[in-house]
Motif scaffolding. Structure first.
Motif, mmCIF file in Angstrom:
data_model
loop_
_atom_site.group_PDB
_atom_site.id
_atom_site.type_symbol
_atom_site.label_atom_id
_atom_site.label_comp_id
_atom_site.label_asym_id
_atom_site.label_seq_id
_atom_site.Cartn_x
_atom_site.Cartn_y
_atom_site.Cartn_z
ATOM 1 N N UNK A 75 -39.116 2.974 -27.566
ATOM 2 C CA UNK A 75 -38.309 4.148 -27.922
ATOM 3 C C UNK A 75 -37.139 3.728 -28.802
ATOM 4 N N UNK A 76 -36.471 2.662 -28.417
ATOM 5 C CA UNK A 76 -35.329 2.156 -29.198
ATOM 6 C C UNK A 76 -35.753 1.827 -30.632
ATOM 7 N N UNK A 77 -36.864 1.119 -30.781
ATOM 8 C CA UNK A 77 -37.330 0.721 -32.117
ATOM 9 C C UNK A 77 -37.696 1.944 -32.958
ATOM 10 N N UNK A 78 -38.341 2.942 -32.358
ATOM 11 C CA UNK A 78 -38.709 4.155 -33.101
ATOM 12 C C UNK A 78 -37.456 4.916 -33.542
ATOM 13 N N UNK A 79 -36.478 5.025 -32.658
ATOM 14 C CA UNK A 79 -35.239 5.728 -33.023
ATOM 15 C C UNK A 79 -34.474 4.958 -34.092
ATOM 16 N N UNK A 80 -34.504 3.639 -34.011
ATOM 17 C CA UNK A 80 -33.833 2.808 -35.024
ATOM 18 C C UNK A 80 -34.464 3.036 -36.397
ATOM 19 N N UNK A 81 -35.808 3.101 -36.449
ATOM 20 C CA UNK A 81 -36.497 3.363 -37.711
ATOM 21 C C UNK A 81 -36.085 4.739 -38.256
ATOM 22 N N UNK A 82 -36.010 5.730 -37.374
ATOM 23 C CA UNK A 82 -35.640 7.075 -37.789
ATOM 24 C C UNK A 82 -34.225 7.097 -38.368
ATOM 25 N N UNK A 83 -33.287 6.420 -37.704
ATOM 26 C CA UNK A 83 -31.894 6.388 -38.173
ATOM 27 C C UNK A 83 -31.821 5.741 -39.551
ATOM 28 N N UNK A 84 -32.618 4.684 -39.757
ATOM 29 C CA UNK A 84 -32.626 3.971 -41.041
ATOM 30 C C UNK A 84 -33.413 4.721 -42.119
ATOM 31 N N UNK A 85 -34.118 5.770 -41.708
ATOM 32 C CA UNK A 85 -34.888 6.564 -42.677
ATOM 33 C C UNK A 85 -36.224 5.955 -43.029
#
Length: 86
Positions: A75-85
């Motif tokens: 979940x953390x990695x997916x949200x990090x990707x989303x934040x970075x676009x």
């Protein structure tokens, strides 16, 4: 991000209306974001490793009772990707 007490419904119809206590991680998006909670929920659900959440008002809820060991990192990695676009 907040943590709240909540409930989750048992299984797929085996105990209709039966609720279990749980904790929910609540992610609230603010209006300055370029994405809605609905769109983020869909991105998480349709990703390489689907992440199932709940929507409530302007927030996404992650039910801690349903997580397996190590899934918090996914979940953390997916949200990090989303934040970075990405």
């Amino acid at each position: 991000i907040t943590i709240e007490k909540g409930t989750s419904q048992v299984g797929g119809g085996s105990f209709p209306g039966y609720l279990l206590p749980t904790y929910l991680v609540k992610l609230r998006l603010y209006s300055d974001k370029k994405i809605s909670v609905t769109k983020l929920e869909k991105c998480l659900r349709c990703g390489e490793q689907p992440i199932i959440t709940r929507l409530e008002h302007d927030s996404i809820l992650f039910d801690v009772r349903t997580l397996q060991e190590g899934e918090d990192e996914i979940i953390y990695q997916q949200l990090k990707k989303w934040v970075k676009g990405e």
